[in-house]
Design an enzyme around this catalytic site. Structure first.
Site, PDB file in Angstrom:
ATOM      1  N   HIS A  87      -8.636   7.091  -4.922  1.00 14.62           N
ATOM      2  CA  HIS A  87      -9.068   5.685  -4.803  1.00 14.62           C
ATOM      3  C   HIS A  87     -10.088   5.515  -3.675  1.00 14.62           C
ATOM      4  O   HIS A  87     -10.105   4.489  -2.995  1.00 14.62           O
ATOM      5  CB  HIS A  87      -7.873   4.753  -4.567  1.00 14.62           C
ATOM      6  CG  HIS A  87      -6.892   4.710  -5.689  1.00 14.62           C
ATOM      7  ND1 HIS A  87      -6.917   3.758  -6.682  1.00 14.62           N
ATOM      8  CD2 HIS A  87      -5.843   5.524  -6.000  1.00 14.62           C
ATOM      9  CE1 HIS A  87      -5.931   3.974  -7.538  1.00 14.62           C
ATOM     10  NE2 HIS A  87      -5.267   5.045  -7.155  1.00 14.62           N
ATOM     11  N   ASN A 160      -2.108  -0.683 -10.466  1.00 16.01           N
ATOM     12  CA  ASN A 160      -3.257  -0.210 -11.244  1.00 16.01           C
ATOM     13  C   ASN A 160      -3.566  -1.197 -12.361  1.00 16.01           C
ATOM     14  O   ASN A 160      -2.792  -2.125 -12.611  1.00 16.01           O
ATOM     15  CB  ASN A 160      -2.937   1.157 -11.878  1.00 16.01           C
ATOM     16  CG  ASN A 160      -3.132   2.317 -10.902  1.00 16.01           C
ATOM     17  OD1 ASN A 160      -3.766   2.170  -9.857  1.00 16.01           O
ATOM     18  ND2 ASN A 160      -2.588   3.469 -11.256  1.00 16.01           N
ATOM     19  N   TYR A 374       2.002   6.893   1.453  1.00 12.99           N
ATOM     20  CA  TYR A 374       0.987   5.926   1.893  1.00 12.99           C
ATOM     21  C   TYR A 374       0.929   5.800   3.411  1.00 12.99           C
ATOM     22  O   TYR A 374      -0.148   5.812   4.007  1.00 12.99           O
ATOM     23  CB  TYR A 374       1.210   4.569   1.214  1.00 12.99           C
ATOM     24  CG  TYR A 374       0.841   4.627  -0.258  1.00 12.99           C
ATOM     25  CD1 TYR A 374       1.618   5.355  -1.153  1.00 12.99           C
ATOM     26  CD2 TYR A 374      -0.288   4.025  -0.746  1.00 12.99           C
ATOM     27  CE1 TYR A 374       1.283   5.464  -2.486  1.00 12.99           C
ATOM     28  CE2 TYR A 374      -0.637   4.122  -2.087  1.00 12.99           C
ATOM     29  CZ  TYR A 374       0.149   4.837  -2.952  1.00 12.99           C
ATOM     30  OH  TYR A 374      -0.196   4.951  -4.263  1.00 12.99           O
TER      31      TYR A 374
HETATM   32 FE1  HDE Z   1      -1.423   5.978  -5.135  1.00 13.64          FE
HETATM   33  N1  HDE Z   1      -2.137   6.754  -3.391  1.00 13.64           N
HETATM   34  N2  HDE Z   1      -0.137   7.527  -5.292  1.00 13.64           N
HETATM   35  N3  HDE Z   1      -0.786   5.316  -6.968  1.00 13.64           N
HETATM   36  N4  HDE Z   1      -2.695   4.469  -5.029  1.00 13.64           N
HETATM   37  C1  HDE Z   1      -3.111   6.228  -2.646  1.00 13.64           C
HETATM   38  O1  HDE Z   1      -3.075   5.978  -0.323  1.00 13.64           O
HETATM   39  C2  HDE Z   1       0.183   8.381  -4.306  1.00 13.64           C
HETATM   40  C3  HDE Z   1       0.189   5.863  -7.738  1.00 13.64           C
HETATM   41  C4  HDE Z   1      -2.761   3.392  -5.859  1.00 13.64           C
HETATM   42  O2  HDE Z   1      -7.071   0.316  -2.349  1.00 13.64           O
HETATM   43  C5  HDE Z   1      -3.276   6.923  -1.329  1.00 13.64           C
HETATM   44  O3  HDE Z   1      -4.312   4.723   1.114  1.00 13.64           O
HETATM   45  C6  HDE Z   1       1.248   9.251  -4.717  1.00 13.64           C
HETATM   46  C7  HDE Z   1       0.617   4.950  -8.757  1.00 13.64           C
HETATM   47  C8  HDE Z   1      -3.815   2.501  -5.429  1.00 13.64           C
HETATM   48  O4  HDE Z   1      -6.455   1.389  -0.540  1.00 13.64           O
HETATM   49  C9  HDE Z   1      -2.135   7.962  -1.333  1.00 13.64           C
HETATM   50  C10 HDE Z   1       1.539   8.890  -6.006  1.00 13.64           C
HETATM   51  C11 HDE Z   1      -0.148   3.830  -8.581  1.00 13.64           C
HETATM   52  C12 HDE Z   1      -4.359   3.089  -4.288  1.00 13.64           C
HETATM   53  C13 HDE Z   1      -1.532   7.728  -2.700  1.00 13.64           C
HETATM   54  C14 HDE Z   1       0.689   7.803  -6.346  1.00 13.64           C
HETATM   55  C15 HDE Z   1      -1.014   4.078  -7.457  1.00 13.64           C
HETATM   56  C16 HDE Z   1      -3.630   4.309  -4.065  1.00 13.64           C
HETATM   57  C17 HDE Z   1      -4.624   7.456  -1.061  1.00 13.64           C
HETATM   58  C18 HDE Z   1       2.548   9.508  -6.935  1.00 13.64           C
HETATM   59  C19 HDE Z   1      -0.135   2.553  -9.403  1.00 13.64           C
HETATM   60  C20 HDE Z   1      -5.521   2.588  -3.465  1.00 13.64           C
HETATM   61  C21 HDE Z   1      -5.261   6.544  -0.028  1.00 13.64           C
HETATM   62  C22 HDE Z   1       3.844   9.463  -6.488  1.00 13.64           C
HETATM   63  C23 HDE Z   1       1.125   1.874  -9.431  1.00 13.64           C
HETATM   64  C24 HDE Z   1      -5.102   1.607  -2.425  1.00 13.64           C
HETATM   65  C25 HDE Z   1      -4.215   5.637   0.333  1.00 13.64           C
HETATM   66  C26 HDE Z   1      -6.304   1.055  -1.712  1.00 13.64           C
HETATM   67  C27 HDE Z   1      -3.859   5.165  -2.982  1.00 13.64           C
HETATM   68  C28 HDE Z   1      -0.447   8.432  -3.085  1.00 13.64           C
HETATM   69  C29 HDE Z   1       0.704   7.196  -7.623  1.00 13.64           C
HETATM   70  C30 HDE Z   1      -1.969   3.107  -7.017  1.00 13.64           C
HETATM   71  C31 HDE Z   1      -2.547   9.385  -1.083  1.00 13.64           C
HETATM   72  C32 HDE Z   1       1.864  10.348  -3.879  1.00 13.64           C
HETATM   73  C33 HDE Z   1       1.719   5.180  -9.794  1.00 13.64           C
HETATM   74  C34 HDE Z   1      -4.240   1.207  -6.081  1.00 13.64           C
HETATM   75  O5  HDE Z   1      -1.199   7.678  -0.350  1.00 13.64           O
END
Ligand code: HDE
Length: 705
Positions: A87, A160, A374
């Site tokens: 993202h 999402n 996060y």
């Molecule tokens: Fe994320 N995800 N994600 N994700 N995600 C990040 O956090 C992660 C997942 C989502 O505008 C990271 O700040 C893991 C689902 C958004 O700043 C990180 C898993 C959904 C954003 C991270 C998921 C999301 C992130 C990278 C699996 C929808 C952007 C930078 C367990 C429900 C937020 C950050 C923004 C961002 C980890 C799965 C949505 C690495 C480990 C499911 C919208 O922490």
């Protein structure tokens, strides 16, 4: 060689409309005075000359003691922070959330207690796979992350624009993301899933197939952030003051309906305007056309969860809204762009762990893992545990912790107390626990063996993928088949292509055949062996279609009018007025940016030069030309592309009679989407037609492979 003038001598010079001072080397100096503030160093020392470093002699070496130079370069060298590992490309805006009615019977969350409660919000939309500088129209999931600044703390719904996810356990996230991003040896492709590693991973992880169908649908090429739905994805809990828990899934429903672009258009938008989505959001908010969504809740209890066909803890599954209706509980409105992209959009730190009293987690193994990731990632990105004090991240309600120090500790407690319990009473004793008001976890009973396992209730990988596919209109089904064909055609390993088709056979035989034919597979593979038999009796969910749920408005959309000298001013003005009445805008595209002279002698300013404003950046087009203009533009490739692309992308095309030679040269055939405007009064009917957004009947004629 040596000159006698003083090192500070400056002579006035005129650069067009600007009067500036000029130094001996011909360099420009602009000087403070009146209400123009003095440039200083970070220490507040006034700067005399920001054009030249300190030297020994006019042509001599730069000296180390030049603290202004060193400070400036030092700061510049450290401007970048690590981009988000996923993202990275995103765009944020401020706004508010307003609650419709009290939901005290479902949750004690403060923002839902009083009807009409209005709290500040910040939203960041994003793509997942690409780097910070990648193009906006990548085929990709969009992040829809909402920070709600409630009176009892910050609540982040980090969602999402797709209600399901690729994987079922957080431990697979690094693998999934590695496979999706550029391949590690060659560092390409950027912001694309159309490559071997991604489809290799997907084809070996059938739990991803539902999501694969979603990402090959038009959902991943939205026309605007404003026209997307959002989803919390996981099951959460809402908890009342008396401790009653209700399961919940969060939905954001866009006020202006959903809309996507077509794939060929997406490819071209990425070249024409890589910032298409962020520009769209910026422009809409600055124009006062504030994007808006309603928050919807799907609420259910253990009994519903037990009888539902899938495990509500499995994030690769959704609950169809036909089966469990969505209750709309409030509005999210974005009404303010950021003052500074870095300070707000880049530094905003969403954390799924940020919940408030009245909200709680479920055991969804993806959510549980996210709750670690996060917070961890924000430390890496922002470099200090004090990121929570940055204005964009700090709560807007009072907050008092006993945490201290660390890098960049710029909000610090006063007084003696940094621990509790302590003997210092009253205010001097610092903050204390709040047994009633404080956050309470829902006391769920948990038991079982400690083991690395996955529940067998997660083992159905295809039934909902099939349901999603069958819920689409025929046009959308064709888009899904084309998207699979496109992506798998970029996969170099034939076995991976065939493996994906083997999965599609479990989804829908006709889809699998369309993709196999599109790839020219020599032989149809055997269906992949499902872990659980595919349930073929799930009722389609019409709510999952974009085209099947038309927006019914052209509001918030944009028409590009290609004009030439001699354009009929009344016609153009009639069209502009009709669009404005609808809440849409008209942009003038002309051979030159200086504009054109209309038939009545009036001058019409252009918004875009023809090759800077191709039709792909508009929702509909008009071609309004004089005879001479049509003759000229019929020979101009960019003008022919403008019209031919609008036609190929099934857009509504208005034109005047004189435009015919250009239309003919561009291969436009008369159909219900090509409308001649004879007078300004015809415009209103045309704008009404545009409410359908696309003339889809044309697609089968213009897309043959
Ligand atoms: Fe994320 N995800 N994600 N994700 N995600 C990040 O956090 C992660 C997942 C989502 O505008 C990271 O700040 C893991 C689902 C958004 O700043 C990180 C898993 C959904 C954003 C991270 C998921 C999301 C992130 C990278 C699996 C929808 C952007 C930078 C367990 C429900 C937020 C950050 C923004 C961002 C980890 C799965 C949505 C690495 C480990 C499911 C919208 O922490």
């Amino acid at each position: 060689m040596a000159k006698t003038t003083s090192p500070n001598s400056r002579k006035p010079a005129q650069l067009g409309d600007q009067t500036v001072a000029r130094g001996e080397g011909g360099e420009t100096h602009q000087v403070a005075g009146g209400d123009v503030p003095v440039l200083t160093t970070q220490q507040g020392v006034p700067v005399s000359d920001d054009q030249n470093s300190l030297k020994i002699g006019r042509r001599g070496p730069t000296v180390l003691e030049d603290f202004h130079f060193r400070e400036k370069i030092f700061h510049f060298d450290h401007e970048r922070i690590p981009e988000r590992v996923v993202h990275a490309r995103g765009y944020g805006a401020h706004g508010y959330f307003k609650n419709f009615a009290s939901l005290a019977e479902i949750t004690r969350a403060d923002l839902f207690q009083r009807a009409g409660e209005k709290i500040p919000a910040f939203v960041r939309f994003s793509t997942v796979a690409g780097s910070k500088g990648s193009a906006d129209l990548a085929r990709d999931v969009r992040g829809f992350a909402v920070k709600l600044y409630t009176k009892e703390g910050n609540w982040d719904i980090v969602g999402n624009n797709i209600p399901v996810f690729f994987i079922q356990d957080a431990i697979k996230f690094p693998d999934m993301v590695h496979a999706a991003k550029e391949e590690p040896d060659r560092a390409f492709p950027q912001a694309q899933t159309a490559h071997d590693n991604f489809w290799d991973f997907i084809s070996l992880n059938p739990e991803s197939i539902n999501m694969a169908l979603w990402i090959m649908s038009d959902r991943t090429i939205p026309r605007s952030f404003r026209f997307m739905e959002g989803f919390g994805v996981h099951t959460f809990r809402l908890v009342t003051a008396t401790g009653k828990s209700t399961f919940v899934k969060f939905h954001w429903k866009p006020k202006l309906g959903m809309q996507s672009v077509v794939w060929n258009e997406a490819l071209k938008i990425n070249g024409a305007d890589p910032d298409f989505h962020r520009r769209d959001l910026w422009d809409a908010i600055r124009m006062g056309a504030f994007p808006e969504w309603e928050l919807g809740l799907q609420l259910f209890d253990e009994k519903f969860a037990d009888k539902f066909a899938f495990d509500v803890l499995d994030p690769t599954k959704l609950i169809p809204e036909e089966e469990l209706p969505i209750r709309r509980v409030g509005r999210l409105v974005l009404d303010r762009v950021v003052d500074n992209f870095f300070a707000e959009t880049e530094q905003v730190a969403f954390c799924t762990q940020n919940i408030v009293p009245g909200v709680d987690f479920s055991n969804d193994p993806l959510l549980q893992g996210r709750n670690f990731s996060y917070l961890d990632t924000q430390l890496k990105r922002l470099g200090s545990p004090n990121f929570t004090y940055l204005p964009i991240n700090a709560p807007k309600c009072p907050f008092h912790t006993l945490q201290q120090d660390g890098h960049m500790a710029f909000v610090n407690p006063k007084g003696r107390v940094n621990y509790e319990p302590n003997s210092w009473g009253g205010a001097a004793g610092g903050p204390r626990e709040a047994p009633e008001q404080g956050f309470h976890s829902f006391p769920a009973e948990e038991q079982g063996q400690k083991a690395r396992v996955r529940s067998d209730t997660f083992a159905d990988h295809y039934s909902q993928a099939r349901q999603f596919y069958l819920s689409q209109t025929e046009i959308e089904q064709r888009h899904i088949a084309s998207a699979f064909t496109f992506e798998l055609s970029k996969v170099e390993t034939p076995a991976i292509r065939a493996r994906m088709v083997a999965h599609l056979l479990n989804v829908d035989a006709a889809l699998a055949k369309a993709v196999a034919d599109g790839l020219r597979l020599k032989e149809m593979p055997k269906p992949a062996e499902p872990a659980r038999p595919v349930v073929k009796t799930l009722k389609p969910s019409p709510a999952l279609s974009i085209i099947g749920n038309p927006a019914g408005t052209f509001e918030g959309r944009k028409l590009g009018a290609l004009v030439s000298d001699g354009v009929d001013a009344a016609l153009l003005n009639g069209l502009r007025a009709a669009l404005e009445k609808e809440g849409a805008v008209l942009k003038v595209v002309a051979p030159m940016i200086g504009g054109v002279e209309a038939s009545d002698g009036s001058w019409i300013e252009a918004d875009e030069k023809i090759d800077g404003g191709p039709s792909v950046v508009f929702d509909a087009v008009a071609v309004l030309l004089s005879d001479a203009g049509a003759k000229l533009l019929a020979e101009e490739a960019t003008a022919r592309d403008f019209v031919a692309d609008a036609f190929a992308h099934c857009k509504f095309i208005a034109h005047n009679g004189a435009a015919a030679p250009l239309l003919a040269k561009a291969g436009v055939a008369a159909d219900g989407g090509v409308v001649e405007l004879k007078a300004g009064r015809d415009a209103a009917a045309f704008v009404q037609t545009c409410r359908q957004l696309r003339f889809w009947e044309r697609e089968a004629k213009v897309k043959r492979v």
